[in-house]
Design an enzyme around this catalytic site. Structure first.
Site, PDB file in Angstrom:
ATOM      1  N   HIS A  29       0.794   5.217   1.286  1.00  0.00           N
ATOM      2  CA  HIS A  29       0.046   6.076   2.204  1.00  0.00           C
ATOM      3  C   HIS A  29       0.711   7.449   2.235  1.00  0.00           C
ATOM      4  O   HIS A  29       1.942   7.537   2.315  1.00  0.00           O
ATOM      5  CB  HIS A  29       0.030   5.454   3.599  1.00  0.00           C
ATOM      6  CG  HIS A  29      -0.787   6.243   4.578  1.00  0.00           C
ATOM      7  ND1 HIS A  29      -2.171   6.233   4.562  1.00  0.00           N
ATOM      8  CD2 HIS A  29      -0.420   7.078   5.562  1.00  0.00           C
ATOM      9  CE1 HIS A  29      -2.606   7.044   5.520  1.00  0.00           C
ATOM     10  NE2 HIS A  29      -1.576   7.564   6.141  1.00  0.00           N
ATOM     11  N   ASN A  70       0.859  -1.186   0.000  1.00  0.00           N
ATOM     12  CA  ASN A  70       0.000   0.000   0.000  1.00  0.00           C
ATOM     13  C   ASN A  70       0.894   1.235   0.000  1.00  0.00           C
ATOM     14  O   ASN A  70       2.004   1.204   0.541  1.00  0.00           O
ATOM     15  CB  ASN A  70      -0.886   0.015   1.256  1.00  0.00           C
ATOM     16  CG  ASN A  70      -1.792   1.228   1.312  1.00  0.00           C
ATOM     17  OD1 ASN A  70      -2.429   1.597   0.326  1.00  0.00           O
ATOM     18  ND2 ASN A  70      -1.852   1.871   2.476  1.00  0.00           N
TER      19      ASN A  70
HETATM   20  C1  GAR Z   1      -2.538   9.109  -3.088  1.00  0.00           C
HETATM   21  O1  GAR Z   1      -2.063  10.298  -2.504  1.00  0.00           O
HETATM   22  C2  GAR Z   1      -2.436   7.960  -2.092  1.00  0.00           C
HETATM   23  O2  GAR Z   1      -1.289   8.011  -1.278  1.00  0.00           O
HETATM   24  C3  GAR Z   1      -3.667   8.176  -1.282  1.00  0.00           C
HETATM   25  O3  GAR Z   1      -4.664   8.550  -2.211  1.00  0.00           O
HETATM   26  C4  GAR Z   1      -4.052   9.194  -3.325  1.00  0.00           C
HETATM   27  C5  GAR Z   1      -4.469   8.463  -4.590  1.00  0.00           C
HETATM   28  O4  GAR Z   1      -4.065   9.169  -5.743  1.00  0.00           O
HETATM   29  N1  GAR Z   1      -4.037   7.000  -0.566  1.00  0.00           N
HETATM   30  C6  GAR Z   1      -4.681   7.007   0.592  1.00  0.00           C
HETATM   31  O5  GAR Z   1      -5.038   8.034   1.148  1.00  0.00           O
HETATM   32  C7  GAR Z   1      -4.961   5.642   1.160  1.00  0.00           C
HETATM   33  N2  GAR Z   1      -5.711   5.748   2.397  1.00  0.00           N
HETATM   34  P1  GAR Z   1      -4.056   8.433  -7.143  1.00  0.00           P
HETATM   35  O6  GAR Z   1      -5.427   7.771  -7.353  1.00  0.00           O
HETATM   36  O7  GAR Z   1      -3.834   9.540  -8.138  1.00  0.00           O
HETATM   37  O8  GAR Z   1      -2.942   7.431  -7.121  1.00  0.00           O
END
Ligand code: GAR
Length: 195
Positions: free
Chosen positions: A109, A107
């Site tokens: 984060h 994952n």
């Molecule tokens: C990213 O910033 C990721 O780290 C975060 O959501 C965004 C997705 O962007 N993830 C979380 O918050 C997980 N709880 P993306 O769809 O453009 O990759």
């Protein structure tokens, strides 16, 4: 080479960074992109690349997470995956799904774990007066945003930063960190990477 499934809920920019890196001598290949949301931008992009996609809408399952996860497991079975990468997948997975994948599911984060598990990480780093922030790739365990850290990238927090400016700068680092970490992991290297 290793077969990778990537789970997305939104725009999928991290998924795209992973897919674009999985070429040539890379030890893994993207086998399928799965989403809980048919309208996820990541699903549309994966289709333009000729990558298989699976959509399992969580809404019909309501609070029945076990049935939602059983549907995901069934959808993934034909792909015989070696690795799952969660990339902005915004549904919490229970221990029932995670346990069989433990050690094989990553994952990303948007915080320097163990700080700021859960949501609103950028606002929380600002509110705490932190001077640095960043992102973490870790192995998924049943505890949320826990599990062994495989890589971290750091940024400085500057005067005038907002949750939006931080999110944008951290996302640039995510796009470096996640492909670099997956490349090492797929080759068997679990030594934490620092960027
Ligand atoms: C990213 O910033 C990721 O780290 C975060 O959501 C965004 C997705 O962007 N993830 C979380 O918050 C997980 N709880 P993306 O769809 O453009 O990759």
């Amino acid at each position: 080479s290793k077969r990778v499934g990537i789970f997305v809920s939104g725009g999928g920019s991290n998924m795209r960074a992973l897919v674009e890196d999985m070429q040539g001598d890379h030890p893994a290949r993207p086998s399928v992109v799965l989403s809980n949301n048919e309208r996820a931008g990541g699903i549309a992009w994966a289709r333009t690349q000729g990558i298989a996609t699976e959509v399992i809408d969580h809404r019909p399952y309501g609070a029945d997470r076990a049935s939602f996860e059983a549907a995901i497991t069934d959808a993934l079975a034909p792909y015989d995956l070696d690795i799952i990468c969660l990339a902005g997948f915004m549904r919490v997975l229970t221990g029932g799904f995670v346990a069989p994948w433990q050690g094989r599911m990553l994952n990303i984060h948007p915080s320097l774990l163990p700080k700021y598990k859960g949501l609103n990480t950028h606002a929380r780093a600002l509110d705490a007066g932190d001077t640095e922030h960043g992102c973490t790739v870790h192995l998924v365990t049943p505890a949320l945003d826990d599990g062994p850290i495989l890589g971290q990238a750091r940024i400085a927090i500057e005067p005038g930063d907002t949750p939006q400016t931080l999110a944008a700068r951290v996302l640039v680092q995510e796009h470096r960190l996640y492909p670099a970490t997956l490349r090492r992991f797929a080759a068997g290297n679990t030594t934490p990477l620092t960027l």
